[in-house]
Enzyme design. Structure first.
Site, PDB file in Angstrom:
ATOM      1  N   ILE A  30      26.543  55.391   4.747  1.00  0.00           N
ATOM      2  CA  ILE A  30      25.479  54.689   3.836  1.00  0.00           C
ATOM      3  C   ILE A  30      24.560  54.213   5.057  1.00  0.00           C
ATOM      4  O   ILE A  30      24.968  53.816   6.240  1.00  0.00           O
ATOM      5  CB  ILE A  30      26.191  53.563   3.347  1.00  0.00           C
ATOM      6  N   PHE A  31      23.105  54.392   4.629  1.00  0.00           N
ATOM      7  CA  PHE A  31      22.231  53.935   5.885  1.00  0.00           C
ATOM      8  C   PHE A  31      21.781  52.485   5.540  1.00  0.00           C
ATOM      9  O   PHE A  31      21.307  52.220   4.411  1.00  0.00           O
ATOM     10  CB  PHE A  31      21.037  54.888   6.053  1.00  0.00           C
ATOM     11  N   GLY A  32      21.843  51.588   6.565  1.00  0.00           N
ATOM     12  CA  GLY A  32      21.457  50.118   6.524  1.00  0.00           C
ATOM     13  C   GLY A  32      20.350  49.876   7.152  1.00  0.00           C
ATOM     14  O   GLY A  32      20.240  50.286   8.328  1.00  0.00           O
ATOM     15  N   TYR A  33      19.260  49.484   6.636  1.00  0.00           N
ATOM     16  CA  TYR A  33      18.005  48.971   7.188  1.00  0.00           C
ATOM     17  C   TYR A  33      17.324  47.605   6.982  1.00  0.00           C
ATOM     18  O   TYR A  33      16.629  47.222   7.818  1.00  0.00           O
ATOM     19  CB  TYR A  33      16.868  49.925   6.958  1.00  0.00           C
ATOM     20  N   GLY A  34      18.132  47.062   6.097  1.00  0.00           N
ATOM     21  CA  GLY A  34      17.821  45.573   5.878  1.00  0.00           C
ATOM     22  C   GLY A  34      19.201  44.926   5.711  1.00  0.00           C
ATOM     23  O   GLY A  34      19.977  44.651   6.521  1.00  0.00           O
ATOM     24  N   SER A  35      19.425  44.102   4.485  1.00  0.00           N
ATOM     25  CA  SER A  35      20.568  43.478   4.363  1.00  0.00           C
ATOM     26  C   SER A  35      21.902  43.895   4.667  1.00  0.00           C
ATOM     27  O   SER A  35      23.017  43.564   4.858  1.00  0.00           O
ATOM     28  CB  SER A  35      20.442  42.623   2.719  1.00  0.00           C
ATOM     29  N   GLU A  89      22.004  47.372  -5.741  1.00  0.00           N
ATOM     30  CA  GLU A  89      20.786  48.200  -5.098  1.00  0.00           C
ATOM     31  C   GLU A  89      20.008  48.609  -6.327  1.00  0.00           C
ATOM     32  O   GLU A  89      18.726  48.542  -6.238  1.00  0.00           O
ATOM     33  CB  GLU A  89      20.947  49.279  -4.236  1.00  0.00           C
TER      34      GLU A  89
END
Length: 182
Positions: free
Chosen positions: A7-12, A87
């Protein structure tokens, strides 16, 4: 579903993944940039007074640095269900399987939540000042919009990920709040 599940996380997701993580690496995603281009009507705002949350917005020459999370083996179905509930609450995000480059040089395919540019929640193109004004005052089901910004910006710094727009917004929103723009 790809296995292992990344999984790519870029915010919360960087500071609140809410799923079991077996491995975590700084990672880069080409062709997308982190942007406060999504009106939040549930978590960081309301329908009457939307906040802003981050999304991946497509841009050919862009690159977003964030975190690749490898989900613990066996937890994939529950993780996907929980992420979809979190999401895909309003249809503003789309699920995309995209290639990530991990900081060790390895490439993996990861689930990424990207903005649906056809949704009425899409608001790409707002100036940083407009973003700051909204973030300084909005609040929703998961709390003040500024907390979302402050947490994300702080964790990016801790991870050594430079994002000048996030740092500018952090400073500006703090100033607005200190000046009573609450």
């Amino acid at each position: 579903m790809h296995k292992p599940l990344w999984i790519f996380g870029y915010g919360s997701l960087i500071w609140n993944p809410e799923f079991p993580v077996a491995e975590q690496r700084v990672a880069r995603l080409s062709g997308w940039h982190r942007s406060f281009c999504m009106r939040s009507i549930h978590y960081r705002g309301t329908e009457a007074a939307p906040g802003l949350v981050l999304a991946l917005d497509r841009a050919a020459a862009a690159c977003c640095t964030g975190v690749g999370f490898r989900v613990t083996d066996g937890a994939e179905p529950e993780t996907l269900a929980a992420l979809r509930e979190r999401e895909l609450i309003s249809g503003a995000y789309l699920e995309e399987w995209l290639p990530l480059t991990l900081d060790c040089g390895r490439e993996v395919t990861a689930l990424c939540y990207v903005i649906n540019p056809d949704t009425n929640q899409y608001c790409g193109g707002l100036s940083l000042e407009e973003q700051a004004d909204i973030i300084a005052t909005a609040a929703g089901g998961r709390g003040p919009n500024c907390d979302y910004l402050f947490n994300t910006a702080s964790h990016l710094v801790e991870l050594g990920i430079a994002d000048p727009d996030m740092q500018w917004l952090f400073t500006r929103v703090q100033a607005l709040r200190d000046a009573g723009h609450k």
